[in-house]
Design a protein around this motif. Structure first.
Motif, PDB file in Angstrom:
ATOM      1  N   CYS A   4       0.842  -1.196   0.000  1.00 56.24           N
ATOM      2  CA  CYS A   4       0.000   0.000   0.000  1.00 56.24           C
ATOM      3  C   CYS A   4       0.876   1.245   0.000  1.00 56.24           C
ATOM      4  CB  CYS A   4      -0.870  -0.081   1.252  1.00 56.24           C
ATOM      5  SG  CYS A   4      -1.705   1.421   1.675  1.00 56.24           S
ATOM      6  N   GLU A   5       0.498   2.202  -0.828  1.00 54.87           N
ATOM      7  CA  GLU A   5       1.280   3.440  -0.908  1.00 54.87           C
ATOM      8  C   GLU A   5       0.414   4.604  -0.497  1.00 54.87           C
ATOM      9  OE1 GLU A   5       3.566   4.634  -4.589  1.00 54.87           O
ATOM     10  OE2 GLU A   5       3.215   2.505  -4.964  1.00 54.87           O
ATOM     11  N   PHE A   6       0.902   5.470   0.372  1.00 57.16           N
ATOM     12  CA  PHE A   6       0.050   6.616   0.661  1.00 57.16           C
ATOM     13  C   PHE A   6       0.549   7.886  -0.015  1.00 57.16           C
ATOM     14  CE2 PHE A   6       1.268   9.921   3.586  1.00 57.16           C
ATOM     15  CZ  PHE A   6       2.316   9.409   4.332  1.00 57.16           C
ATOM     16  N   THR A   7      -0.407   8.724  -0.371  1.00 59.23           N
ATOM     17  CA  THR A   7      -0.126   9.958  -1.089  1.00 59.23           C
ATOM     18  C   THR A   7      -0.684  11.116  -0.292  1.00 59.23           C
ATOM     19  OG1 THR A   7      -0.803   8.722  -3.002  1.00 59.23           O
ATOM     20  CG2 THR A   7      -0.456  11.067  -3.332  1.00 59.23           C
ATOM     21  N   ASP A   8       0.021  12.229  -0.333  1.00 64.62           N
ATOM     22  CA  ASP A   8      -0.491  13.441   0.284  1.00 64.62           C
ATOM     23  C   ASP A   8      -1.453  14.093  -0.720  1.00 64.62           C
ATOM     24  OD1 ASP A   8      -0.922  15.985   1.277  1.00 64.62           O
ATOM     25  OD2 ASP A   8       1.093  16.112   2.149  1.00 64.62           O
ATOM     26  N   ALA A   9      -2.742  14.101  -0.384  1.00 70.06           N
ATOM     27  CA  ALA A   9      -3.760  14.623  -1.313  1.00 70.06           C
ATOM     28  C   ALA A   9      -3.470  16.070  -1.712  1.00 70.06           C
ATOM     29  CB  ALA A   9      -5.137  14.526  -0.669  1.00 70.06           C
ATOM     30  N   ARG A  10      -2.722  16.778  -0.885  1.00 70.97           N
ATOM     31  CA  ARG A  10      -2.442  18.193  -1.187  1.00 70.97           C
ATOM     32  C   ARG A  10      -1.587  18.353  -2.441  1.00 70.97           C
ATOM     33  NH1 ARG A  10      -0.091  19.949   4.475  1.00 70.97           N
ATOM     34  NH2 ARG A  10       0.942  17.956   4.093  1.00 70.97           N
ATOM     35  N   THR A  11      -0.858  17.285  -2.802  1.00 76.74           N
ATOM     36  CA  THR A  11      -0.042  17.387  -4.026  1.00 76.74           C
ATOM     37  C   THR A  11      -0.884  17.088  -5.271  1.00 76.74           C
ATOM     38  OG1 THR A  11       0.614  15.064  -3.938  1.00 76.74           O
ATOM     39  CG2 THR A  11       2.037  16.624  -2.780  1.00 76.74           C
ATOM     40  N   LEU A  12      -2.085  16.520  -5.071  1.00 78.43           N
ATOM     41  CA  LEU A  12      -2.910  16.112  -6.221  1.00 78.43           C
ATOM     42  C   LEU A  12      -4.058  17.073  -6.497  1.00 78.43           C
ATOM     43  CD1 LEU A  12      -3.312  12.264  -5.586  1.00 78.43           C
ATOM     44  CD2 LEU A  12      -1.577  13.423  -6.938  1.00 78.43           C
ATOM     45  N   ILE A  13      -4.589  17.672  -5.450  1.00 75.44           N
ATOM     46  CA  ILE A  13      -5.775  18.529  -5.628  1.00 75.44           C
ATOM     47  C   ILE A  13      -5.387  19.986  -5.411  1.00 75.44           C
ATOM     48  CG2 ILE A  13      -8.127  18.996  -4.799  1.00 75.44           C
ATOM     49  CD1 ILE A  13      -8.326  15.957  -4.346  1.00 75.44           C
ATOM     50  N   LYS A  14      -5.526  20.751  -6.485  1.00 73.73           N
ATOM     51  CA  LYS A  14      -5.083  22.151  -6.484  1.00 73.73           C
ATOM     52  C   LYS A  14      -6.292  23.082  -6.444  1.00 73.73           C
ATOM     53  CE  LYS A  14      -0.894  21.497  -6.194  1.00 73.73           C
ATOM     54  NZ  LYS A  14      -0.189  22.087  -5.035  1.00 73.73           N
ATOM     55  N   THR A  15      -6.212  24.093  -5.610  1.00 76.25           N
ATOM     56  CA  THR A  15      -7.359  24.977  -5.399  1.00 76.25           C
ATOM     57  C   THR A  15      -6.937  26.440  -5.445  1.00 76.25           C
ATOM     58  OG1 THR A  15      -7.046  25.173  -3.010  1.00 76.25           O
ATOM     59  CG2 THR A  15      -8.331  23.275  -3.771  1.00 76.25           C
ATOM     60  N   ASP A  16      -7.959  27.319  -5.366  1.00 79.33           N
ATOM     61  CA  ASP A  16      -7.665  28.731  -5.150  1.00 79.33           C
ATOM     62  C   ASP A  16      -7.413  28.937  -3.644  1.00 79.33           C
ATOM     63  OD1 ASP A  16     -10.131  28.647  -3.900  1.00 79.33           O
ATOM     64  OD2 ASP A  16     -11.173  29.932  -5.327  1.00 79.33           O
ATOM     65  N   ASP A  17      -7.357  30.192  -3.207  1.00 83.52           N
ATOM     66  CA  ASP A  17      -7.037  30.411  -1.788  1.00 83.52           C
ATOM     67  C   ASP A  17      -8.271  30.821  -0.978  1.00 83.52           C
ATOM     68  OD1 ASP A  17      -7.347  32.911  -2.773  1.00 83.52           O
ATOM     69  OD2 ASP A  17      -5.345  33.656  -2.178  1.00 83.52           O
ATOM     70  N   LYS A  18      -9.435  30.276  -1.350  1.00 78.19           N
ATOM     71  CA  LYS A  18     -10.628  30.511  -0.535  1.00 78.19           C
ATOM     72  C   LYS A  18     -10.567  29.513   0.636  1.00 78.19           C
ATOM     73  CE  LYS A  18     -15.604  31.072  -0.995  1.00 78.19           C
ATOM     74  NZ  LYS A  18     -16.467  29.916  -0.856  1.00 78.19           N
ATOM     75  N   PHE A  19      -9.793  29.885   1.660  1.00 82.15           N
ATOM     76  CA  PHE A  19      -9.554  28.969   2.775  1.00 82.15           C
ATOM     77  C   PHE A  19     -10.879  28.599   3.454  1.00 82.15           C
ATOM     78  CE2 PHE A  19      -5.576  31.295   2.166  1.00 82.15           C
ATOM     79  CZ  PHE A  19      -4.722  30.218   1.972  1.00 82.15           C
ATOM     80  N   GLY A  20     -10.971  27.364   3.879  1.00 79.36           N
ATOM     81  CA  GLY A  20     -12.190  26.891   4.532  1.00 79.36           C
ATOM     82  C   GLY A  20     -13.152  26.224   3.568  1.00 79.36           C
ATOM     83  N   SER A  21     -13.148  26.656   2.324  1.00 80.79           N
ATOM     84  CA  SER A  21     -14.033  26.058   1.316  1.00 80.79           C
ATOM     85  C   SER A  21     -13.470  26.388  -0.062  1.00 80.79           C
ATOM     86  CB  SER A  21     -15.448  26.620   1.485  1.00 80.79           C
ATOM     87  OG  SER A  21     -16.307  26.019   0.556  1.00 80.79           O
ATOM     88  N   ALA A  22     -12.300  25.839  -0.332  1.00 80.04           N
ATOM     89  CA  ALA A  22     -11.553  26.241  -1.529  1.00 80.04           C
ATOM     90  C   ALA A  22     -12.188  25.680  -2.799  1.00 80.04           C
ATOM     91  CB  ALA A  22     -10.115  25.751  -1.397  1.00 80.04           C
ATOM     92  N   ASN A  23     -12.033  26.436  -3.888  1.00 82.68           N
ATOM     93  CA  ASN A  23     -12.528  25.987  -5.199  1.00 82.68           C
ATOM     94  C   ASN A  23     -11.431  25.221  -5.917  1.00 82.68           C
ATOM     95  OD1 ASN A  23     -15.145  27.442  -5.178  1.00 82.68           O
ATOM     96  ND2 ASN A  23     -13.792  29.223  -5.012  1.00 82.68           N
ATOM     97  N   VAL A  24     -11.797  24.058  -6.419  1.00 84.25           N
ATOM     98  CA  VAL A  24     -10.802  23.191  -7.050  1.00 84.25           C
ATOM     99  C   VAL A  24     -10.561  23.613  -8.498  1.00 84.25           C
ATOM    100  CG1 VAL A  24     -10.329  20.801  -7.750  1.00 84.25           C
ATOM    101  CG2 VAL A  24     -11.404  21.268  -5.531  1.00 84.25           C
ATOM    102  N   ASP A  25      -9.281  23.665  -8.882  1.00 85.65           N
ATOM    103  CA  ASP A  25      -8.922  23.834 -10.288  1.00 85.65           C
ATOM    104  C   ASP A  25      -9.019  22.436 -10.910  1.00 85.65           C
ATOM    105  OD1 ASP A  25      -7.644  24.017 -12.747  1.00 85.65           O
ATOM    106  OD2 ASP A  25      -6.223  25.540 -12.037  1.00 85.65           O
ATOM    107  N   ILE A  26     -10.195  22.192 -11.506  1.00 83.30           N
ATOM    108  CA  ILE A  26     -10.516  20.830 -11.952  1.00 83.30           C
ATOM    109  C   ILE A  26      -9.525  20.344 -13.013  1.00 83.30           C
ATOM    110  CG2 ILE A  26     -12.270  19.437 -13.164  1.00 83.30           C
ATOM    111  CD1 ILE A  26     -13.330  20.037 -10.455  1.00 83.30           C
ATOM    112  N   GLU A  27      -9.326  21.186 -14.028  1.00 85.46           N
ATOM    113  CA  GLU A  27      -8.481  20.747 -15.149  1.00 85.46           C
ATOM    114  C   GLU A  27      -7.071  20.394 -14.683  1.00 85.46           C
ATOM    115  OE1 GLU A  27      -7.364  22.622 -19.365  1.00 85.46           O
ATOM    116  OE2 GLU A  27      -9.253  23.333 -18.495  1.00 85.46           O
ATOM    117  N   LYS A  28      -6.507  21.305 -13.897  1.00 88.06           N
ATOM    118  CA  LYS A  28      -5.145  21.092 -13.411  1.00 88.06           C
ATOM    119  C   LYS A  28      -5.079  19.852 -12.506  1.00 88.06           C
ATOM    120  CE  LYS A  28      -1.232  23.576 -11.867  1.00 88.06           C
ATOM    121  NZ  LYS A  28      -0.608  24.854 -11.980  1.00 88.06           N
ATOM    122  N   SER A  29      -6.053  19.739 -11.592  1.00 86.18           N
ATOM    123  CA  SER A  29      -6.029  18.619 -10.640  1.00 86.18           C
ATOM    124  C   SER A  29      -6.181  17.289 -11.373  1.00 86.18           C
ATOM    125  CB  SER A  29      -7.142  18.774  -9.601  1.00 86.18           C
ATOM    126  OG  SER A  29      -7.013  20.007  -8.934  1.00 86.18           O
TER     127      SER A  29
END
Ligand code: ADP
Ligand code: ASP
Ligand code: MG
Length: 299
Positions: A141-166
């Motif tokens: 089993c390999e674990f990944t830090d989701a923060r490296t895969l899902i990229k968002t804007d800086d709306k902290f608390g409820s960030a909007n995902v950059d879908i295409e990039k992610s």
């Protein structure tokens, strides 16, 4: 390929984590697992950050109890030979969390970005412990830090995902992965690498994003009730299970407060036509709820 997401109650303690691993074992080929923080930990991290921001030294006791809850699971699940190493590793994470909290204590300021940083430790800690517990049962089993895969804007608390990039990052990352992969839900990061979160209950959304990026066959949301019901079963004893429902009806229920599924979960799935199943970790043989457009298409 499948995505399996397990919520907070499902991973609340050693016994439940073992149940989760049993479910993973039935699916282990071509599976990506997404986990939430241990049940109640995100609330505790918010409390911890809030106490620190008010200059209340009581945060230290709460900090110790958060660490102890994770340590107990390590003691319960990991073989003696590995235990010391894992306790050492997790201590590094505790130190990082302590630094975030001490900074809040010193500045007496609780910004939304500091709160995201604090909350993110729920999933950072749970994913590490659960990945080690899986390995302890002789599964690669390999674990990944989701923060490296899902990229968002800086709306902290409820960030909007950059879908295409992610989606690009996710599909590249998984291209050559052979082993079972596991990551924390809920957490993401900005282009600059600053930690963000996808709003409370957002691990379901993480599962849908991963599923859509990888064009999986199903997204399974494993929780503590039998599926999507006509009402919250904790409040209405006669709530009935909905075995099959359309994306749009499920989305409407989620936006109206059926917290068993985060409202943002539906869109990535519907755009790729991926069915979402809601299943009960504590009754895995139950039919659960299937969210898709099949029923409508049959009409
Ligand atoms: P998890 O930690 O697995 O993500 P949540 O607590 O976020 O679980 O969601 C599951 C809870 O959602 C259930 O325990 C239930 O009390 C609540 N809930 C609210 N409305 C509904 C509904 N219509 N159907 C099913 N569960 C619901
Ligand atoms: N741990 C986060 C929360 O409690 C995300 C999740 O559980 O989905 O909100
Ligand atoms: Mg939830």
């Amino acid at each position: 390929m499948k995505v399996l997401k397990f919520g907070g109650t499902s991973v609340a303690d050693a016994k439940n984590i073992n149940r989760v691993i049993d479910i993973i074992l039935e699916n282990k080929r071509d599976t990506v697992v997404v986990v939430s923080a241990l049940g109640g930990i995100t609330d505790n991290l918010i409390k911890l950050a809030t106490l620190a921001s008010k200059g209340d030294m009581g945060y230290k006791t709460l900090f110790s109890s958060i660490c102890e809850r994770h340590n107990q699971i390590i003691r319960d699940l990991i073989k003696p030979k590995e235990k010391e190493k894992i306790l050492r590793e997790i201590n590094i994470k505790y130190k990082e969390l302590e630094e975030v909290i001490e900074n809040i204590f010193t500045t007496k300021e609780l910004s939304l970005s500091a709160l995201d940083a604090a909350m993110s430790f729920g999933e950072q800690l749970s994913v590490y412990i659960i990945s080690e517990a899986i390995k302890n049962r002789n599964i690669l089993c390999e674990f990944t830090d989701a923060r490296t895969l899902i990229k968002t804007d800086d709306k902290f608390g409820s960030a909007n995902v950059d879908i295409e990039k992610s989606y690009k990052i996710i599909s590249n990352y998984f291209k050559n992965k052979k082993n079972l992969s596991i990551m924390g839900g809920f957490i993401a990061s900005t282009q600059k690498g600053i930690t963000t979160t996808l709003s409370r209950g957002g691990s379901d959304y993480t599962a849908a994003l991963i599923g859509a990026a990888l064009n999986v066959s199903t997204i399974e949301i494993w929780t503590d009730v039998d599926g999507l019901m006509t009402a919250d079963p904790k409040k209405m004893k006669d709530a009935l299970l909905i075995p099959e429902i359309s994306y749009s009806e499920a989305e409407e229920m989620a936006y109206s407060g059926a917290k068993v599924i985060h409202p943002k979960t539906i869109k990535p799935a519907v755009l790729k036509g991926i069915p979402i199943y809601i299943k009960n970790t504590f009754n895995p043989k139950g039919v659960g709820t299937k969210i898709s457009n099949e029923k409508e298409n049959r009409k």
